[in-house]
Design a protein around this motif. Structure first.
Motif, mmCIF file in Angstrom:
data_model
loop_
_atom_site.group_PDB
_atom_site.id
_atom_site.type_symbol
_atom_site.label_atom_id
_atom_site.label_comp_id
_atom_site.label_asym_id
_atom_site.label_seq_id
_atom_site.Cartn_x
_atom_site.Cartn_y
_atom_site.Cartn_z
ATOM 1 N N SER A 54 0.849 -1.188 0.000
ATOM 2 C CA SER A 54 0.000 0.000 0.000
ATOM 3 C C SER A 54 0.883 1.237 0.000
ATOM 4 C CB SER A 54 -0.899 -0.002 1.234
ATOM 5 O OG SER A 54 -0.122 0.014 2.425
ATOM 6 N N GLU A 56 3.043 4.169 -1.679
ATOM 7 C CA GLU A 56 3.803 4.514 -2.870
ATOM 8 C C GLU A 56 4.047 3.285 -3.744
ATOM 9 O OE1 GLU A 56 4.663 7.483 -3.857
ATOM 10 O OE2 GLU A 56 3.730 8.418 -2.091
ATOM 11 N N PRO A 57 4.113 3.483 -5.061
ATOM 12 C CA PRO A 57 4.407 2.346 -5.940
ATOM 13 C C PRO A 57 5.862 1.898 -5.798
ATOM 14 C CG PRO A 57 4.315 4.363 -7.207
ATOM 15 C CD PRO A 57 3.859 4.719 -5.814
ATOM 16 N N TYR A 181 1.480 -5.002 -13.053
ATOM 17 C CA TYR A 181 1.405 -3.825 -12.189
ATOM 18 C C TYR A 181 1.327 -2.558 -13.027
ATOM 19 C CZ TYR A 181 3.095 -7.290 -8.847
ATOM 20 O OH TYR A 181 3.244 -8.411 -8.077
ATOM 21 N N ASN A 182 0.322 -1.728 -12.730
ATOM 22 C CA ASN A 182 0.174 -0.461 -13.429
ATOM 23 C C ASN A 182 0.995 0.618 -12.731
ATOM 24 O OD1 ASN A 182 -1.354 0.296 -11.174
ATOM 25 N ND2 ASN A 182 -3.285 -0.285 -12.155
ATOM 26 N N THR A 183 0.815 1.851 -13.164
ATOM 27 C CA THR A 183 1.645 2.936 -12.649
ATOM 28 C C THR A 183 1.394 3.202 -11.169
ATOM 29 O OG1 THR A 183 -0.025 4.510 -13.445
ATOM 30 C CG2 THR A 183 1.867 4.069 -14.879
ATOM 31 N N ASN A 184 0.227 2.839 -10.641
ATOM 32 C CA ASN A 184 -0.049 3.033 -9.220
ATOM 33 C C ASN A 184 0.643 1.994 -8.346
ATOM 34 O OD1 ASN A 184 -1.768 5.214 -9.790
ATOM 35 N ND2 ASN A 184 -3.509 3.822 -10.131
ATOM 36 N N GLU A 185 1.112 0.928 -8.968
ATOM 37 C CA GLU A 185 1.716 -0.161 -8.203
ATOM 38 C C GLU A 185 3.206 -0.327 -8.480
ATOM 39 O OE1 GLU A 185 -2.384 -2.846 -8.323
ATOM 40 O OE2 GLU A 185 -0.774 -3.142 -9.793
ATOM 41 N N THR A 187 6.612 1.429 -10.851
ATOM 42 C CA THR A 187 7.150 2.443 -11.744
ATOM 43 C C THR A 187 8.509 1.980 -12.245
ATOM 44 O OG1 THR A 187 6.014 4.210 -10.555
ATOM 45 C CG2 THR A 187 7.859 4.845 -11.970
ATOM 46 N N GLY A 225 -5.452 -0.303 -17.334
ATOM 47 C CA GLY A 225 -4.802 0.809 -16.671
ATOM 48 C C GLY A 225 -3.629 1.337 -17.461
ATOM 49 N N ASP A 226 -2.897 2.236 -16.835
ATOM 50 C CA ASP A 226 -1.703 2.822 -17.455
ATOM 51 C C ASP A 226 -0.468 2.099 -16.938
ATOM 52 O OD1 ASP A 226 -3.403 4.596 -18.658
ATOM 53 O OD2 ASP A 226 -3.086 6.181 -17.165
ATOM 54 N N THR A 228 3.821 1.927 -17.176
ATOM 55 C CA THR A 228 5.063 2.557 -17.631
ATOM 56 C C THR A 228 5.906 1.529 -18.370
ATOM 57 O OG1 THR A 228 6.169 2.032 -15.548
ATOM 58 C CG2 THR A 228 5.103 4.186 -15.715
#
Length: 471
Positions: A54, A56-57, A181-185, A187, A225-226, A228
């Motif tokens: 939970s 920061e990614p 994993y998307n950008t929220n998870e 980077t 999702g988005d 990176t």
């Protein structure tokens, strides 16, 4: 807790190492800290969850070292390379009190540690090197920083625009991103304080020069999702040497060979036609072979333009000879007509001389034999019949026939005693073609190499580093 077969094997391995170290009296703090960390990894299923569940990614920094850059295929539009993919991230769950870095290179142990699920989105195939065992490496520092390195062989797709082939520059990409994993998870970024993409100095390609490498970071939008992704651009400049030796020089020589036709005697039709047809067939065969090296694209490449131009120039030589030989044939036909007229006049003169002799004989016969009316009437009818026959021959059109024997232009001029415009035009066309055809080819070369210039390249790879902050 679910006990798996791999867990039992790892536990047995750790127990054996502990007992062996205790038996030798060499059990020290290093082994105790490492074994405690490995036991903790074994008992906890941290491989299923990323370090920061939970908040920061998770930040994963990457570095790529290119070990070899293999063949680039235009027909399948892909390229092969072997790389070392290095990934670094921070996992607080792997902190330990050991004074040194823990190095793990076993595939079974790596299955118990969380690693990023990265993949190459434009890869056709990927394989981990396993000689003599899988080339995997995991380093765990006391602070919990993790470095994961893997050696891969990749076949990556690369769309190529071949409009300027073989004077083209291709831009091939390598795209790396996370699968889950998307950008929220998670980077992705390039590794700090080092060159993002490294390449060995001895890496060379047979048909290309690796002119420049660029690294970039981007975001891809999917339905889930988005995400990176990290990208690498390879700028490949094609080496022209092979095509100069196999295409441009042979085709130029064939075009020059076709020019010999205009120096051959006009009457030598087999030699001139065979020379032109042979060069056309040779160029068609060469163009077919070159086209077979490329995919079935719907547009013309630069080398297609060159080969078609060479074929047109050779065809012009055949067309020029067709015109010249037609004029030569007309000259021969007129020569045959003039000779027919001369033969006819000669025969008329001979017939008139015979008629005069016959008339003199008839008049003599009449003066000597006045009483013989039957002979006079017979001679008169014979003269009248011959006169009518000569009149019909005069009114009959002359036969235009082709001269059967081969006459050179010099012989034709000598035999004719007078040269008509047809032969003059034919000889003039040949003389002009001896200068015009090479001039046209030179102009074509200037225009062609101006429109398709040879691409310049650097002998050293230009590396552009993108700096990021990490940890």
């Amino acid at each position: 807790m679910v006990v798996t077969w791999s867990t039992v094997m790892v536990h047995g391995l750790f127990t054996s190492i502990t007992f062996a170290a205790m038996a030798l009296g060499k059990l020290n703090e290093y082994f105790i800290e490492d074994l405690e960390l490995l036991t903790h990894i074994e008992n906890s299923q941290i491989s299923k969850l990323r370090p920061t569940v939970s908040g920061e990614p998770t930040v994963v920094a990457c570095n790529i070292n290119i070990n070899s850059f293999d063949s680039v295929s235009e027909s399948s539009m892909d390229y092969e390379l072997t790389i070392f993919l290095r990934q670094a991230w921070h996992d607080p769950r792997l902190r330990h009190n050991s004074t040194s870095t823990i190095v793990i290179n076993g595939g079974d142990v790596l299955n118990m540690v969380w690693v990023p699920d990265l993949f190459f989105s434009n890869a056709k195939s990927a394989a981990i090197h396993s000689s003599p065992k899988e080339n995997l490496l995991l380093r765990i520092e006391p602070s919990g920083n993790v470095l994961y390195s893997i050696r891969l062989s990749l076949v990556l797709s690369c769309y190529m625009f071949l409009g300027k082939f073989p004077m083209d520059t291709q831009e091939c990409h390598m795209l790396l991103e996370s699968y889950s994993y998307n950008t929220n998870e998670l980077t992705l970024m390039w590794l700090r304080n080092t060159t993002a993409v490294e390449i060995h100095d001895d890496v060379k390609l047979p048909q290309y020069y690796l002119n420049k490498i660029e690294e970039y970071t981007n975001v891809t939008h999917y339905m889930t999702g988005d995400f990176t992704h990290l990208g690498v651009r390879f700028f490949l400049v094609r080496s022209l040497g092979f095509y100069v030796l196999q295409a441009y020089v042979p085709s130029s020589l064939l075009v020059a060979l076709s020019w010999l036709s205009v120096w051959v005697e006009i009457s030598a039709a087999p030699a001139r036609v065979a020379l032109g047809v042979t060069t056309v067939l040779a160029l068609v065969t060469q163009a077919t072979w070159l086209r077979g090296q490329l995919p079935k694209i719907a547009y013309a490449t630069a080398i297609d333009v060159w080969m078609v131009t060479c074929q047109v120039l050779v065809f012009l030589v055949l067309l020029e000879y067709s015109v010249v030989y037609y004029l030569y044939s007309l000259e021969k036909g007129q020569y045959a007509e003039r000779r027919k007229k001369r033969e006819h006049k000669k025969s008329m003169r001979e017939n008139s001389m015979k008629d005069e002799k016959s008339n003199r004989k008839t008049s003599t016969c009449v003066s000597n034999e006045d009483g013989n009316m039957n002979n006079v009437n017979a001679d008169t009818r014979l003269v009248r019949y011959k006169a009518e026959l000569r009149q019909r021959l005069k009114e009959r059109p002359l036969l235009m026939r082709q001269e059967t024997r081969v006459l050179t232009t010099a012989e034709l001029m000598y035999e004719s005693n007078e040269m008509t415009d047809y032969l003059c035009v034919a000889i003039m066309i040949d003389k002009i073609s001896r200068i015009l055809l090479p001039s046209i080819f030179c102009i074509v070369c200037i225009v062609y190499w101006s429109y398709f210039p040879i691409q310049k390249h650097g002998h050293s790879v230009i590396k552009q580093q993108i700096n990021y902050t990490f940890f």
